[in-house]
Design an enzyme around this catalytic site. Structure first.
Site, PDB file in Angstrom:
ATOM      1  N   HIS A  89       0.867  -1.192   0.000  1.00 45.37           N
ATOM      2  CA  HIS A  89       0.000   0.000   0.000  1.00 45.37           C
ATOM      3  C   HIS A  89       0.903   1.242   0.000  1.00 45.37           C
ATOM      4  O   HIS A  89       1.171   1.829   1.054  1.00 45.37           O
ATOM      5  CB  HIS A  89      -0.955  -0.017   1.195  1.00 45.37           C
ATOM      6  CG  HIS A  89      -2.094   0.965   1.042  1.00 45.37           C
ATOM      7  ND1 HIS A  89      -3.424   0.599   1.102  1.00 45.37           N
ATOM      8  CD2 HIS A  89      -2.096   2.301   0.817  1.00 45.37           C
ATOM      9  CE1 HIS A  89      -4.185   1.677   0.932  1.00 45.37           C
ATOM     10  NE2 HIS A  89      -3.391   2.730   0.756  1.00 45.37           N
TER      11      HIS A  89
ATOM     12  N   GLU B 265      -3.795   0.333  -5.817  1.00 44.67           N
ATOM     13  CA  GLU B 265      -3.829   1.394  -6.836  1.00 44.67           C
ATOM     14  C   GLU B 265      -2.595   1.395  -7.738  1.00 44.67           C
ATOM     15  O   GLU B 265      -1.804   2.344  -7.740  1.00 44.67           O
ATOM     16  CB  GLU B 265      -4.044   2.766  -6.184  1.00 44.67           C
ATOM     17  CG  GLU B 265      -5.362   2.849  -5.425  1.00 44.67           C
ATOM     18  CD  GLU B 265      -5.703   4.239  -4.894  1.00 44.67           C
ATOM     19  OE1 GLU B 265      -4.816   5.100  -4.860  1.00 44.67           O
ATOM     20  OE2 GLU B 265      -6.869   4.435  -4.514  1.00 44.67           O
TER      21      GLU B 265
HETATM   22  C1  BGC Z   1      -5.368   5.537  -0.805  1.00 45.24           C
HETATM   23  C2  BGC Z   1      -5.335   5.803   0.688  1.00 45.24           C
HETATM   24  C3  BGC Z   1      -5.640   7.274   0.942  1.00 45.24           C
HETATM   25  C4  BGC Z   1      -7.023   7.556   0.405  1.00 45.24           C
HETATM   26  C5  BGC Z   1      -7.566   8.937   0.719  1.00 45.24           C
HETATM   27  C6  BGC Z   1      -6.511   6.206  -1.529  1.00 45.24           C
HETATM   28  O1  BGC Z   1      -6.119   6.544  -2.807  1.00 45.24           O
HETATM   29  O2  BGC Z   1      -5.345   4.164  -1.074  1.00 45.24           O
HETATM   30  O3  BGC Z   1      -4.097   5.415   1.188  1.00 45.24           O
HETATM   31  O4  BGC Z   1      -5.508   7.632   2.272  1.00 45.24           O
HETATM   32  O5  BGC Z   1      -6.991   7.387  -0.989  1.00 45.24           O
HETATM   33  O6  BGC Z   1      -6.884   9.948   0.057  1.00 45.24           O
END
Ligand code: BGC
Length: 408
Positions: A111, A156
């Site tokens: 992550h 992601e």
């Molecule tokens: C991510 C998180 C992040 C969240 C809010 C996502 O893209 O996986 O780690 O905190 O968005 O911005």
């Protein structure tokens, strides 16, 4: 409406954002270098590393049946080839705590953060990282696989492309020439072009490495146990103004479709969606006048999640799990309203026969929001930054109850 039996009602976190003291990671290094782009360092975060037993118990007592969290590569393999049994045991205890509370663990193996040594060897811009990541996944699967239910390899994969497309990140050249990248390379005693960290990797060099890493990791995980394996994808609802449909389609092809198509070989796809992006003939457009914003500075647009599910399902043709959706706000009733609107979109997808298996709110706790530090409040649970005391928000009780009743 009743949701399908076994629907996953969860909340999500990521190791670096909640554990605290992730000192062998590239993010920790970047939080402390000259010219850092982080608002503040992550420090103790939510001390979830030690407090996970009470956090998981709280999640279960609220009515949730699933928890998405990540295993930190920088802890498990702090130096190349040195795997820490003690850290694997830590995550084993976390997984066991989930099972004790009848919480289904949904584990992410990467992550955003990598070990510093990986970043100093070219990170995700180097083809070698796909092999190194798969080796780490093999170790994790060997020690923990029997307790896995659902695994996300990389969170992601398309983040860099999405951030650049929406204008949040600068060009590849600006990243390569940045002060913080040069400073981090100096600390690690490598040439500046060798230091690369996931959220800021040069997309032309990293896309295929990430896809290959996912493919190899999925193979390693599947051959070690029979959990469901997939990746998660950042999805903006890309909306074209009249005449800009081709521009939108090109953007979607580059930032979403390549990844969604790769997911056809998987057991599910994790959809993560926070807002929409309007697109004109010249590229991204700002929100319309009068639009509502969240603490993140982007538009509040709950309908984006339904659109993202529909698109992901149409292209990937595998079951969907909403692995993240959330809102950063101090106004908790607004959070409830946001989730309610998102869930009616999920319900509409289910009615139309789309196989949606779960909804994970981002995030369980108010936590370290990367470059923004501790400012934005995404959590269902407030965390006192001085004492680490947890305080339930109304939204936590409301969403837990919704999950327990399995209906909206
Ligand atoms: C991510 C998180 C992040 C969240 C809010 C996502 O893209 O996986 O780690 O905190 O968005 O911005």
């Amino acid at each position: 409406m009743k949701f399908p039996r076994g629907f996953l009602w969860g909340a999500a976190t990521a190791a670096h954002q909640v554990e605290g003291g992730n000192i062998n990671s590239d993010a920790w290094l970047l939080e402390h270098v000259d010219g850092t782009v982080y608002a503040e360092p992550s420090g103790d975060a939510c001390d979830h590393y030690h407090r996970y037993p009470e956090d998981i118990a709280l999640l279960a007592s609220l009515g949730f049946n699933a928890y998405r969290f990540s295993i930190e590569w920088a802890r498990v393999e702090p130096e190349e080839g040195e795997f820490s049994l003690a850290q694997l045991e830590h995550y084993r205890r976390m997984l066991a705590a989930c099972h004790e509370h009848t919480i289904k663990p949904v584990v992410t193996l990467h992550h955003f953060t990598s070990p510093r040594w990986v970043a100093a060897r070219g990170g995700w811009e180097s083809a070698e990282t796909a092999r190194l990541f798969a080796r780490y996944c093999e170790h994790v699967a060997e020690y923990l696989g029997d307790l896995f239910a659902i695994v996300c390899t990389i969170n992601e994969l398309n983040l860099g492309i999405v951030l650049q497309q929406s204008g949040f990140l600068h060009s590849d050249d600006a990243i390569v020439g940045s002060r913080w990248r040069r400073a981090a390379a100096r600390v690690m005693a490598v040439e500046p072009e060798m230091f690369s960290s996931f959220p800021f990797c040069v997309r032309a060099r990293s896309r295929d490495v990430l896809l290959e890493a996912h493919r190899r990791a999925a193979q390693a995980l599947r051959s070690a146990n029979n959990c469901a394996v997939g990746m998660t994808v950042a999805m903006l609802d890309l909306q074209a103004v009249p005449g800009a449909e081709d521009v939108r389609d090109r953007a979607a092809a580059e930032s979403q479709d390549i990844f969604l198509q790769a997911a056809r070989a998987d057991d599910f796809i994790g959809v993560q969606c926070y807002t929409r992006q309007r697109i004109g003939v010249g590229g991204p457009l700002p929100p319309e006048p009068g639009a509502e914003y969240t603490q993140m500075g982007y538009e509040l647009w709950p309908d984006a999640v339904e659109a993202a599910i529909r698109r992901a399902s149409a292209v990937a043709r595998v079951p969907i799990i909403v692995t993240e959706s959330g809102i950063a706000t101090d106004d908790d009733p607004r959070r409830i309203d946001y989730v309610q609107r998102v869930l009616s979109g999920v319900a509409q997808c289910l009615r139309d026969g789309i196989d949606v298996r779960g909804y994970f709110y981002w995030s369980l706790l108010d936590n370290f929001e990367w470059l923004f530090g501790y400012g934005p409040k995404f959590g269902l649970i407030e965390v006192d930054r001085q004492t680490q005391r947890r305080k339930l928000k109304m939204s936590a009780e409301w969403l837990g109850r919704t999950g327990r009743n399995n209906e909206i």
